[in-house]
Write an enzyme that holds these catalytic residues in place. Structure first.
Site, PDB file in Angstrom:
ATOM      1  N   ASP A   2      -0.364  10.904   5.843  1.00  0.00           N
ATOM      2  CA  ASP A   2       1.046  11.096   5.496  1.00  0.00           C
ATOM      3  C   ASP A   2       1.414  12.576   5.665  1.00  0.00           C
ATOM      4  O   ASP A   2       0.541  13.448   5.591  1.00  0.00           O
ATOM      5  CB  ASP A   2       1.291  10.698   4.038  1.00  0.00           C
ATOM      6  CG  ASP A   2       0.991   9.232   3.801  1.00  0.00           C
ATOM      7  OD1 ASP A   2       1.079   8.447   4.768  1.00  0.00           O
ATOM      8  OD2 ASP A   2       0.654   8.883   2.649  1.00  0.00           O
TER       9      ASP A   2
HETATM   10  N1  URA Z   1      -3.685   6.958   1.862  1.00  0.00           N
HETATM   11  C1  URA Z   1      -2.431   7.400   1.642  1.00  0.00           C
HETATM   12  O1  URA Z   1      -1.723   6.912   0.767  1.00  0.00           O
HETATM   13  N2  URA Z   1      -1.980   8.404   2.437  1.00  0.00           N
HETATM   14  C2  URA Z   1      -2.717   8.999   3.383  1.00  0.00           C
HETATM   15  O2  URA Z   1      -2.243   9.938   4.045  1.00  0.00           O
HETATM   16  C3  URA Z   1      -4.026   8.526   3.599  1.00  0.00           C
HETATM   17  C4  URA Z   1      -4.484   7.494   2.817  1.00  0.00           C
END
Ligand code: URA
Length: 240
Positions: free
Chosen positions: A106
């Site tokens: 993310d």
């Molecule tokens: N899980 C999440 O919620 N976000 C990420 O970036 C990676 C794993």
């Protein structure tokens, strides 16, 4: 390995079209072994070739395998919309040779992100059949409790998943921090699992993929390195 002409070698390394690469060569921008090479038809076995372009040293690589310490506020998408893309943290030729992130983090997640232009590597690393454990450090809004850890280990139901998803392992690090190991890579998985277990993730960091730790690479945020064969071997699923 069979020989290739210098213009094609440069093109394969992401320095632009063949014509653009020929222009670099004609302009005297390319050296090999300290000598300017102006012949674009010079045939060379590319494996291990070192050259400079505009004074910068490069080594020929059939494929590149990269680990980036992703900072927050960068998007993994190839067409980022709200933040700069992670590819902007890498040298320009990588974009032209189609280097892509392996899976996604993310925009606000930090930590280890792999990138490559080797389709087979990307496929293997991102395939759900290839059970590569990934270790995340999550900072939580509510305190970490034994009940939360139990829920994450036994499995939580996310609304668009057919079955509950469980952590392979998880442990408390401090009152508001836990380590969680996952083998799947579902969309926002850690954040959604924490939310489904009644907490809220306020920061997330990926520290380890397989047995390769970000710490062992010594990268500051925004820095990257090539991964050699031994390091890539550590990305494999743990031996049973
Ligand atoms: N899980 C999440 O919620 N976000 C990420 O970036 C990676 C794993």
């Amino acid at each position: 390995m069979s020989k290739q002409t210098l213009d094609r070698i440069l093109q394969s390394q992401g320095f632009g079209t063949r014509k653009r690469c020929q222009q670099f060569i004609h302009a005297g921008a390319v050296t090999i072994g300290g000598e300017v090479v102006r012949d674009e038809r010079l045939a060379i076995a590319p494996e291990g070739l070192e050259f400079t372009l505009d004074g910068e040293v490069w080594t020929y690589r059939k494929h590149v395998y990269i680990a980036l310490h992703k900072p927050a506020n960068y998007e993994c998408s190839r067409k980022p919309s709200h933040h700069p893309g992670v590819l902007s943290l890498l040298p320009d030729p990588f974009r032209l040779r189609d280097v892509q992130p392996v899976g996604r983090l993310d925009h606000d997640t930090t930590g280890m992100l792999l990138l490559s232009d080797d389709g087979a590597f990307i496929h293997t690393q991102s395939s759900p059949k290839h059970h590569v454990p990934k270790i995340y450090i999550a900072t939580t809004h509510e305190p970490v409790t034994a009940g939360l850890l139990e829920l994450l280990l036994s499995g939580v139901q996310l609304h668009d998943e057919p079955a509950p998803l469980a952590a392979v392992h998880c442990r408390m690090m401090d009152e508001h921090q836990l380590e969680i190991i996952l083998e799947q890579g579902k969309y926002h998985q850690v954040k959604r699992m924490l939310a489904a277990a009644g907490n809220h993730c306020v920061a997330l960091h990926r520290a380890v993929i397989g047995s390769l730790t970000l710490d062992s690479l010594g990268l500051g945020e925004g820095q990257w390195c090539y991964l050699d064969e031994a390091q890539r071997a550590l990305l494999a699923p743990a031996a049973l």
